[in-house]
Scaffold this motif. Structure first.
Motif, short mmCIF file in Angstrom:
data_model
loop_
_atom_site.label_atom_id
_atom_site.label_comp_id
_atom_site.label_asym_id
_atom_site.label_seq_id
_atom_site.Cartn_x
_atom_site.Cartn_y
_atom_site.Cartn_z
N ARG A 39 43.11 45.25 37.94
CA ARG A 39 41.85 45.84 37.47
C ARG A 39 40.75 45.48 38.45
O ARG A 39 40.76 44.39 39.03
N PRO A 40 39.76 46.36 38.62
CA PRO A 40 38.68 46.07 39.56
C PRO A 40 37.87 44.82 39.20
O PRO A 40 37.35 44.14 40.09
N ASP A 41 37.77 44.50 37.90
CA ASP A 41 36.98 43.34 37.51
C ASP A 41 37.74 42.03 37.63
O ASP A 41 37.20 40.96 37.35
N GLN A 42 39.01 42.10 38.06
CA GLN A 42 39.85 40.92 38.24
C GLN A 42 40.01 40.10 36.96
O GLN A 42 40.05 38.86 36.98
N LEU A 43 40.10 40.81 35.85
CA LEU A 43 40.40 40.22 34.56
C LEU A 43 41.70 40.84 34.07
O LEU A 43 41.84 42.05 34.08
N GLU A 44 42.66 40.02 33.67
CA GLU A 44 43.93 40.55 33.18
C GLU A 44 43.86 40.61 31.65
O GLU A 44 43.87 39.58 30.97
N ILE A 45 43.81 41.82 31.13
CA ILE A 45 43.69 42.07 29.69
C ILE A 45 44.68 43.18 29.34
O ILE A 45 44.83 44.14 30.10
N ASP A 46 45.36 43.04 28.22
CA ASP A 46 46.29 44.10 27.84
C ASP A 46 46.20 44.40 26.35
O ASP A 46 45.37 43.83 25.63
N GLN A 47 47.05 45.32 25.90
CA GLN A 47 47.00 45.79 24.51
C GLN A 47 47.46 44.75 23.51
O GLN A 47 47.29 44.93 22.30
N PHE A 48 48.02 43.64 24.00
CA PHE A 48 48.51 42.62 23.08
C PHE A 48 47.49 41.50 22.84
O PHE A 48 47.81 40.53 22.14
N ASP A 49 46.31 41.63 23.40
CA ASP A 49 45.23 40.70 23.08
C ASP A 49 44.56 41.16 21.78
O ASP A 49 43.36 41.44 21.73
#
Length: 212
Positions: A39-49
């Motif tokens: 991701r451009p913001d360098q945050l790893e976030i997915d649908q399981f959060d």
């Protein structure tokens, strides 16, 4: 010290929330090469959060040193919806079975031999303590094949669920780990630390060093 927070509790602490997702990006995108998570913001976030996820944070001297996420298998999770090719046959599920994901130790805290740091063993002790308090005695985890043997050495019953596959630059095998109070005793003995690691409440603000 290890803290277990719900997603809502994590979001109520912006310093912790950002530290968690930046560490996940650094480990899984930059180190492991999981390009689909970029991701451009360098945050790893997915649908399981989601609202039923539990986030385990190890804090050392005011820094996020380690992290792992626990997901219930009573709803879609990583193995069923993303890594289904790792499982031959039905995926184990039930209220006593959770999935352990995003296990990560920050680079500055990898102090152990053979890749097992003191932070890493604290995360292991933490999920066993956390599970036994909630009548959870099994976790699904997708990790490198060498960890199957290491899990057996810690007296987990380790059952591979399928064949290893390549994701990014890593070989991964889905494994069901079954544990008991005896497992916890062995983990604590290997750590030479016999007190519980789970803490109640929130950690202090990140960046504030603790007195030694």
């Amino acid at each position: 010290m290890l803290f277990s927070l719900t997603t809502q509790e994590l979001m109520e602490r912006p310093d912790l929330w950002e530290a968690v997702h930046r560490l996940r990006y650094r480990i899984f995108v930059e180190e492991m090469g999981w390009a689909d998570l970029d991701r451009p913001d360098q945050l790893e976030i997915d649908q399981f959060d989601h609202d039923e996820a539990e986030h385990h944070l190890v804090i050392r001297n005011g820094e996020l040193a380690g992290y792992q996420r626990m997901l219930p298998t009573t709803r879609p999770h990583l193995l069923t919806d993303v890594l289904s090719d790792l499982c031959e046959g039905p995926s184990p599920s039930g209220p006593n079975v959770w999935e352990l994901t995003r296990y990560a130790v920050a680079p500055g805290f990898r102090d152990g031999k053979r890749g097992v740091s003191t932070v890493g063993t604290e995360l292991i002790a933490g999920f066993v303590e956390w599970g036994l308090k909630r009548n959870v005695n099994q976790v699904i985890i997708e990790f490198e094949p060498m960890w199957v043997l290491r899990a057996l050495q810690l007296h987990f019953l380790a059952t591979p669920l399928g064949y290893q596959r390549t994701y990014g630059n890593q070989q991964v095998v889905a494994t069901l780990l079954t544990f008991t109070e005896h497992t916890l005793d062995i983990v604590r003995a290997r750590r030479n630390h016999f007190l519980p690691v789970l803490n109640r409440g929130y950690p202090g603000l990140l960046g504030l060093k603790q007195a030694s």
